[in-house]
Design an enzyme around this catalytic site. Structure first.
Site: not given
Ligand code: PEP
Length: 246
Positions: A8, A10, A93, A95, A165, A171, A211, A232
Site C-alpha cells: 500500500n 498510500k 482502509h 485511513e 489490520e 504505522g 507494521s 504500508g
Molecule cells: C497499511 O496502511 O495498510 C499498513 C499496513 O501500514 P504499515 O505497514 O505502515 O503499518
C-alpha cells in the site's frame, strides 16, 4: 499455496520516483513465487500497466468511489480503475474510513461497484486499541464484515480478500501477538461461514497488515489461517519490500 504480498503505497512517490522504484524492485523479485500486488496512486496506473504487463506482478487502486459515474468531483470509479488495467482495489482502509468518515454501508457499495466490473477487492477490517482493550474485537469484526459483504452472492466471495489490520498496529511499529492474529483469522472464517458457507470460509484469503517489516514478515506470514501480508511503510523501500516478497 502461494502467499499474497500487497503493497500500500498510500500518497507516496511521484511518477519519476515510481519508475525508479520499479527499476530497483522488478529485477529483485524476478523469480519470486509470491502473488505480488502493488496498490499505487492512480497517477501511476498507466506506467504500472506498461511495465508490469510482462510480469506476474499486479497493481491495484487504494480506493474507489461508491458511485458508478457522474457529478462526483475528485472521485475515481471502479470502471475507470479496471479500464486502466488494475487487478484490484483496496476498500475500507482505516485511513479512508477515518478521514472521510466512511461507513461500512459505503464500503459495501464500493465492493458491489468493484465486483460489478470484475475488479477484485481487498477489504480492510480491524479494531481500534480501545475496542481491543475492551475485548470487542470479535464483535467489531463481525459487524464490519456483515455490513461490508451484505447482498453479495456466494460465488462473488472468490473475488474478495480480507485484510485484517488492527488500526492501532498501522504505522505504529506495534503488532498484535501471533496468537491474536490466529484468533482473528479464525473469527473471520467463522463469520464468513455463518453468513455464507463453510466452504467459502475455508477458501477465502486473509491477509495480516500492520507494521510489517523485513524482520517480522516471516513470522506473520506463517500464522495459521493467514494467506499473506499487506505492507504500508516498509513497501516504500524497494530492497526491503523485495525481501519481504521473497
Ligand atoms: C497499511 O496502511 O495498510 C499498513 C499496513 O501500514 P504499515 O505497514 O505502515 O503499518
Amino acid at each position: 499455496m502461494k502467499k499474497f504480498v500487497v503493497a500500500n503505497f498510500k500518497m507516496n512517490t511521484t511518477l519519476t520516483e515510481f519508475g525508479a522504484y520499479l527499476d530497483e524492485f522488478l529485477p529483485r523479485v524476478k523469480d519470486c513465487k509470491s502473488n505480488i500486488i502493488l496498490c499505487i496512486p492512480a497517477t501511476h496506473f498507466h506506467v504500472a500497466n506498461q511495465r508490469l504487463s510482462a510480469t506476474s506482478i499486479k497493481f491495484g487502486a487504494q480506493n474507489i468511489s461508491s458511485e458508478e459515474s457522474g457529478a462526483h468531483t475528485g472521485e475515481i470509479s471502479s470502471l475507470m480503475v479496471k479500464d486502466c488495467g488494475a487487478f484490484c482495489t483496496l476498500v475500507g482502509h482505516s485511513e479512508v474510513r477515518k478521514k472521510f468518515k466512511e461507513s461500512f454501508e459505503t464500503i459495501n457499495q464500493k465492493i458491489i461497484r468493484a465486483l460489478a466490473v470484475n475488479l477484485k477487492v481487498i477489504l480492510c477490517i480491524g479494531e481500534t486499541k480501545y475496542e481491543r482493550i475492551n475485548k470487542k474485537t470479535q464483535q467489531v469484526l463481525r459487524r464490519q464484515l456483515e455490513v461490508a459483504l451484505k447482498g453479495l452472492y456466494e460465488n462473488e466471495l472468490k473475488n474478495v480478500i480480507i485484510a485484517y489490520e488492527p488500526i492501532w498496529a498501522i504505522g505504529s511499529g506495534k503488532t498484535p501477538s501471533v496468537k491474536d492474529v490466529e484468533i482473528a483469522a479464525n473469527d473471520i472464517r467463522n463469520i464468513i461461514a455463518d453468513n455464507f458457507t463453510s466452504r467459502s470460509a475455508e477458501k477465502i484469503n486473509i491477509l495480516y497488515g500492520g507494521s510489517i517489516n523485513e524482520n517480522n514478515c516471516s513470522v506473520f506470514s506463517k500464522i495459521r489461517g493467514i494467506n499473506g501480508l499487506l505492507v504500508g511503510g516498509a513497501c516504500l523501500n524497494p530492497k526491503s519490500f523485495a525481501n519481504i516478497c521473497k
